[in-house]
Motif scaffolding. Structure first.
Motif, PDB file in Angstrom:
ATOM      1  N   GLY A  11     -11.210  -0.255  -3.039  1.00  4.94           N
ATOM      2  CA  GLY A  11     -10.178  -1.030  -3.738  1.00  4.94           C
ATOM      3  C   GLY A  11      -8.996  -1.314  -2.820  1.00  4.94           C
ATOM      4  N   LEU A  12      -8.595  -0.298  -2.050  1.00  6.45           N
ATOM      5  CA  LEU A  12      -7.459  -0.467  -1.128  1.00  6.45           C
ATOM      6  C   LEU A  12      -7.779  -1.537  -0.080  1.00  6.45           C
ATOM      7  CD1 LEU A  12      -6.496   3.282  -0.488  1.00  6.45           C
ATOM      8  CD2 LEU A  12      -5.188   1.605  -1.813  1.00  6.45           C
ATOM      9  N   CYS A  13      -9.000  -1.465   0.481  1.00  2.00           N
ATOM     10  CA  CYS A  13      -9.390  -2.435   1.519  1.00  2.00           C
ATOM     11  C   CYS A  13      -9.506  -3.837   0.923  1.00  2.00           C
ATOM     12  CB  CYS A  13     -10.699  -2.015   2.183  1.00  2.00           C
ATOM     13  SG  CYS A  13     -10.530  -0.499   3.133  1.00  2.00           S
ATOM     14  N   VAL A  34      -5.671   2.792  -7.604  1.00  6.78           N
ATOM     15  CA  VAL A  34      -5.416   4.241  -7.591  1.00  6.78           C
ATOM     16  C   VAL A  34      -6.595   4.961  -6.932  1.00  6.78           C
ATOM     17  CG1 VAL A  34      -3.821   4.438  -9.550  1.00  6.78           C
ATOM     18  CG2 VAL A  34      -6.282   4.333  -9.965  1.00  6.78           C
ATOM     19  N   LEU A  35      -6.459   6.295  -6.818  1.00 11.20           N
ATOM     20  CA  LEU A  35      -7.423   7.059  -6.026  1.00 11.20           C
ATOM     21  C   LEU A  35      -8.837   7.063  -6.606  1.00 11.20           C
ATOM     22  CD1 LEU A  35      -7.542   8.944  -3.518  1.00 11.20           C
ATOM     23  CD2 LEU A  35      -7.232  10.850  -5.107  1.00 11.20           C
ATOM     24  N   ASP A  36      -8.970   7.289  -7.941  1.00  9.61           N
ATOM     25  CA  ASP A  36     -10.327   7.456  -8.485  1.00  9.61           C
ATOM     26  C   ASP A  36     -10.444   6.844  -9.883  1.00  9.61           C
ATOM     27  OD1 ASP A  36      -9.036   9.267 -10.181  1.00  9.61           O
ATOM     28  OD2 ASP A  36      -9.387  10.917  -8.796  1.00  9.61           O
ATOM     29  N   LEU A  44       4.004  -2.255   9.517  1.00 12.11           N
ATOM     30  CA  LEU A  44       3.411  -0.938   9.748  1.00 12.11           C
ATOM     31  C   LEU A  44       4.422   0.204   9.607  1.00 12.11           C
ATOM     32  CD1 LEU A  44       0.752   0.523  10.653  1.00 12.11           C
ATOM     33  CD2 LEU A  44       1.815   0.631  12.913  1.00 12.11           C
ATOM     34  N   ALA A  45       4.312   0.934   8.474  1.00 17.42           N
ATOM     35  CA  ALA A  45       5.067   2.185   8.327  1.00 17.42           C
ATOM     36  C   ALA A  45       4.142   3.359   8.634  1.00 17.42           C
ATOM     37  CB  ALA A  45       5.619   2.300   6.908  1.00 17.42           C
ATOM     38  N   ASN A  46       2.872   3.210   8.259  1.00 16.83           N
ATOM     39  CA  ASN A  46       1.864   4.268   8.394  1.00 16.83           C
ATOM     40  C   ASN A  46       1.527   4.528   9.880  1.00 16.83           C
ATOM     41  OD1 ASN A  46      -1.690   4.369   7.806  1.00 16.83           O
ATOM     42  ND2 ASN A  46      -0.293   6.078   7.706  1.00 16.83           N
ATOM     43  N   LYS A  47       2.442   5.231  10.572  1.00 17.77           N
ATOM     44  CA  LYS A  47       2.266   5.428  12.013  1.00 17.77           C
ATOM     45  C   LYS A  47       1.009   6.221  12.333  1.00 17.77           C
ATOM     46  CE  LYS A  47       6.147   7.672  11.462  1.00 17.77           C
ATOM     47  NZ  LYS A  47       7.505   8.070  11.746  1.00 17.77           N
ATOM     48  N   GLU A  48       0.587   7.103  11.381  1.00 17.84           N
ATOM     49  CA  GLU A  48      -0.582   7.942  11.659  1.00 17.84           C
ATOM     50  C   GLU A  48      -1.824   7.094  11.944  1.00 17.84           C
ATOM     51  OE1 GLU A  48       1.355   8.209   8.935  1.00 17.84           O
ATOM     52  OE2 GLU A  48       2.036  10.273   8.670  1.00 17.84           O
ATOM     53  N   VAL A  96       0.741   7.401   3.370  1.00 19.34           N
ATOM     54  CA  VAL A  96       1.044   8.435   4.356  1.00 19.34           C
ATOM     55  C   VAL A  96      -0.258   9.011   4.923  1.00 19.34           C
ATOM     56  CG1 VAL A  96       1.274  10.250   2.575  1.00 19.34           C
ATOM     57  CG2 VAL A  96       2.364  10.554   4.813  1.00 19.34           C
ATOM     58  N   GLY A  97      -0.261   9.235   6.247  1.00 18.28           N
ATOM     59  CA  GLY A  97      -1.360   9.955   6.885  1.00 18.28           C
ATOM     60  C   GLY A  97      -2.604   9.133   7.153  1.00 18.28           C
ATOM     61  N   ALA A  98      -3.671   9.873   7.526  1.00 20.36           N
ATOM     62  CA  ALA A  98      -4.928   9.248   7.932  1.00 20.36           C
ATOM     63  C   ALA A  98      -5.541   8.402   6.828  1.00 20.36           C
ATOM     64  CB  ALA A  98      -5.918  10.343   8.351  1.00 20.36           C
ATOM     65  N   SER A 140      16.247  10.038   3.631  1.00 19.39           N
ATOM     66  CA  SER A 140      15.523  10.568   2.486  1.00 19.39           C
ATOM     67  C   SER A 140      14.109  10.016   2.573  1.00 19.39           C
ATOM     68  CB  SER A 140      16.253  10.112   1.221  1.00 19.39           C
ATOM     69  OG  SER A 140      15.333   9.882   0.213  1.00 19.39           O
ATOM     70  N   MET A 141      13.110  10.909   2.712  1.00 14.76           N
ATOM     71  CA  MET A 141      11.737  10.452   3.017  1.00 14.76           C
ATOM     72  C   MET A 141      10.734  11.305   2.264  1.00 14.76           C
ATOM     73  SD  MET A 141      12.177  10.264   7.179  1.00 14.76           S
ATOM     74  CE  MET A 141      12.567  11.990   7.439  1.00 14.76           C
ATOM     75  N   GLY A 142       9.454  10.919   2.344  1.00 18.79           N
ATOM     76  CA  GLY A 142       8.375  11.719   1.774  1.00 18.79           C
ATOM     77  C   GLY A 142       8.308  13.088   2.459  1.00 18.79           C
ATOM     78  N   LEU A 149       0.866  -1.181   0.000  1.00 18.87           N
ATOM     79  CA  LEU A 149       0.000   0.000   0.000  1.00 18.87           C
ATOM     80  C   LEU A 149       0.904   1.232   0.000  1.00 18.87           C
ATOM     81  CD1 LEU A 149      -2.450  -1.071   2.882  1.00 18.87           C
ATOM     82  CD2 LEU A 149      -2.869  -1.250   0.416  1.00 18.87           C
ATOM     83  N   GLY A 150       0.774   2.075  -1.018  1.00 17.92           N
ATOM     84  CA  GLY A 150       1.647   3.253  -1.104  1.00 17.92           C
ATOM     85  C   GLY A 150       2.958   2.912  -1.792  1.00 17.92           C
ATOM     86  N   SER A 151       2.868   2.163  -2.900  1.00 23.92           N
ATOM     87  CA  SER A 151       4.093   1.616  -3.516  1.00 23.92           C
ATOM     88  C   SER A 151       4.948   2.663  -4.222  1.00 23.92           C
ATOM     89  CB  SER A 151       3.730   0.495  -4.493  1.00 23.92           C
ATOM     90  OG  SER A 151       2.979   1.007  -5.583  1.00 23.92           O
ATOM     91  N   THR A 152       4.371   3.835  -4.538  1.00 22.74           N
ATOM     92  CA  THR A 152       5.178   4.852  -5.227  1.00 22.74           C
ATOM     93  C   THR A 152       5.896   5.781  -4.251  1.00 22.74           C
ATOM     94  OG1 THR A 152       3.203   6.229  -5.356  1.00 22.74           O
ATOM     95  CG2 THR A 152       3.742   4.908  -7.306  1.00 22.74           C
ATOM     96  N   GLY A 153       5.641   5.617  -2.952  1.00 21.45           N
ATOM     97  CA  GLY A 153       6.277   6.484  -1.960  1.00 21.45           C
ATOM     98  C   GLY A 153       7.685   6.019  -1.617  1.00 21.45           C
ATOM     99  N   SER A 154       8.280   6.753  -0.711  1.00 22.36           N
ATOM    100  CA  SER A 154       9.654   6.458  -0.311  1.00 22.36           C
ATOM    101  C   SER A 154       9.757   5.038   0.282  1.00 22.36           C
ATOM    102  CB  SER A 154      10.076   7.531   0.697  1.00 22.36           C
ATOM    103  OG  SER A 154      11.174   7.153   1.416  1.00 22.36           O
ATOM    104  N   ILE A 155       8.854   4.694   1.201  1.00 20.17           N
ATOM    105  CA  ILE A 155       8.880   3.348   1.807  1.00 20.17           C
ATOM    106  C   ILE A 155       8.467   2.295   0.773  1.00 20.17           C
ATOM    107  CG2 ILE A 155       7.700   1.847   3.503  1.00 20.17           C
ATOM    108  CD1 ILE A 155       9.640   3.669   4.872  1.00 20.17           C
ATOM    109  N   ILE A 165       7.828  -0.959  11.120  1.00 21.85           N
ATOM    110  CA  ILE A 165       8.790  -0.571  10.089  1.00 21.85           C
ATOM    111  C   ILE A 165       9.513   0.718  10.465  1.00 21.85           C
ATOM    112  CG2 ILE A 165       8.951   0.290   7.702  1.00 21.85           C
ATOM    113  CD1 ILE A 165       8.614  -2.762   7.966  1.00 21.85           C
ATOM    114  N   ASP A 166       8.831   1.591  11.185  1.00 24.02           N
ATOM    115  CA  ASP A 166       9.498   2.802  11.654  1.00 24.02           C
ATOM    116  C   ASP A 166      10.831   2.352  12.253  1.00 24.02           C
ATOM    117  OD1 ASP A 166       9.529   5.526  12.057  1.00 24.02           O
ATOM    118  OD2 ASP A 166       7.536   5.534  12.970  1.00 24.02           O
ATOM    119  N   SER A 167      11.935   2.974  11.845  1.00 19.92           N
ATOM    120  CA  SER A 167      13.246   2.423  12.220  1.00 19.92           C
ATOM    121  C   SER A 167      13.416   2.328  13.738  1.00 19.92           C
ATOM    122  CB  SER A 167      14.360   3.268  11.614  1.00 19.92           C
ATOM    123  OG  SER A 167      14.220   4.600  12.025  1.00 19.92           O
TER     124      SER A 167
END
Ligand code: NAD
Ligand code: MG
Length: 411
Positions: A89-91, A61-63, A127-131, A107-109, A212-214, A12-18, A154-156
């Motif tokens: 779709g994500l769920c 994707v989003l929409d 779990l990287a998505n700490k939010e 990232v985020g909520a 190096s992060m989002g 989930l979020g494959s194009t981001g930094s993580i 995953i958070d270091s």
């Protein structure tokens, strides 16, 4: 000899930094992992490229508009990936019966529903998505117990703490733990004159010295709200109370966190600051696989420094501690207000130093409720975002986002 089945992974979020670091690790072990689903909000060309390389069963994707764009790109290159869209779709992909491992790196909520879907479906969740944990901690942990899902941080820092604790560890007290020492680099403004902070730009805030992060988490690192969110994250993940955790500033980001035991032992996990190490650790746990990260050269590193955090310079640390002590929806409110304030800063609409002022203002005015369900979490999140938008409006009227903001304090 029988080979273990290939693990199906949903990123989930494959194009981001993580996300990109995760794909880098997965690509090193094609005999162990197969990419089942990839998701991104909008970088369709990049996602199409990833689909060509990993040929997942699904991409999300989003929409609908972006879905149509992606379908076109994929059919031109003969890739059979099925394209879905939106939260549904994500769920769907996060809880698909074929999936073994879910990397939660949105990232985020926005990551909350899909990450919870993976937890409820009993997946191995990285779990990287700490939010999502910060905003819905009690629900998240209850869902985990109920489904028997495995949550690996995953958070270091949390990955380091996890590595320094016995496994499983249901009680710090029973394990002989005296303190968790959560380390943080102090971000790019650790030594910047306080008077200069008001005028720092988004690009300066995103230029982290070690990682190096989002952009959102980079700004969080600069305000040290990232450490505040991590403080809350650690309370939930390790069944810790706020007094069990101390924050230690360690500018080199070589030690990723420590656990201090009753007998005087202090265990640290060290490594080069590269997220592929915690990703590889969590993916393979309890085994170890190559991550592509070079070994740490301690002689070249030479020294490791430590100092106490400066809560005057970084009020976010105090705000986060207050939120977890208050409990209920207070961390949800903190997270939502922070997301709005950071987005406004990245958009050039808010001074860097006004970020914690907006958050504190929202925390002072939002009602704190018990988190009895996902709808309650989402309502608290929405209300806090509205309050943050109102605070931004007032601030704009009062003086174009100036960091002084006595007006905001008196509202
Ligand atoms: P990023 O901004 O680089 O990537 C975010 C990903 O989420 C992208 O793929 C984007 O398309 C997707 N996304 C964003 N909004 C979305 C939405 N509304 N719906 C669906 N998808 C959406 O972020 P990142 O730096 O990779 O961070 C991801 C998460 O990992 C964050 O929660 C962050 O706190 C955490 N984290 C990151 C690092 C790091 O080194 N980057 C370290 C520790 C924890
Ligand atoms: Mg971290």
């Amino acid at each position: 000899m029988q080979f273990p089945a290939v693990q199906q992974v949903c990123v989930l979020g494959s194009t981001g930094s993580i996300g990109v670091s995760t794909l880098d690790v997965l690509a090193r072990h094609p005999e162990q992992y197969s990419v089942y689903a990839l998701t991104a909000r909008e970088r369709v060309a990049e996602l199409a490229q990833q689909c060509r390389r990993f040929t997942p069963r699904y991409a999300v994707v989003l929409d609908e508009g972006r879905a149509a764009e992606l379908r076109r790109e994929l059919s031109e290159s003969g890739v059979a990936t099925e394209v879905l869209c939106g939260v549904a779709g994500l769920c769907q992909v996060a809880s698909d019966a074929r999936v073994d491992v879910v990397m939660a790196a949105i990232v985020g909520a926005a990551g909350l529903r899909p990450t919870l879907a993976a937890v409820k479906a009993g997946k191995k969740v990285l779990l990287a998505n700490k939010e999502s944990l910060v905003m819905a901690g009690p629900l998240f942990m209850a869902a985990l117990t109920e489904s028997g899902a495995q949550l690996l941080p995953i958070d270091s820092e949390h990955n380091a703490i996890f590595q320094c604790l016995p496994y499983p560890c249901d009680s710090l007290e029973a394990a002989g733990v005296e303190k968790i020492l959560l380390t943080g680099s102090g971000g790019p403004f650790r030594n910047r004159e306080v008077e200069e902070l008001e005028n720092v730009t988004p690009d300066e805030a995103c230029a982290h010295p070690n990682w190096s992060m989002g952009r959102k988490i980079s700004v969080d690192s600069a305000t040290m709200m990232n450490k505040g969110l991590e403080f809350i994250e650690a309370c939930y993940l390790f069944h810790a109370s706020p007094q069990d955790i101390d924050i230690v500033v360690h500018p080199q980001s070589i030690i990723h966190s420590m656990v201090q035991y009753r007998d005087g032992s202090l265990l640290a996990q060290m490594g080069n600051p590269d997220m592929r190490t915690p990703i590889a650790h969590a993916l393979a746990f309890p085994e170890r696989i190559d991550s592509g990260v070079p070994a740490l050269d301690l002689i070249a590193q030479g020294r490791l420094d430590f100092e106490a955090p400066d809560e005057t310079r970084f009020p976010s640390l105090r705000l986060a501690r207050e939120a977890i002590i208050t409990g209920g929806s207070a961390p949800t409110v903190l997270n939502a207000a922070n997301e709005v304030a950071v987005a406004a800063f990245l958009d050039g609409q808010l001074a860097f130093t006004a970020i914690p002022l907006i958050i504190e203002d929202v925390m002072n005015s939002a009602e704190v409720v018990e988190l009895t369900g996902l709808d309650v979490v989402e309502l608290a999140d929405r209300e806090a975002r509205n309050l943050a938008e109102e605070a931004l409006q007032r601030l704009r009227k009062a003086g174009a986002g100036s960091g002084e903001t006595p007006e905001l304090r008196s509202m």
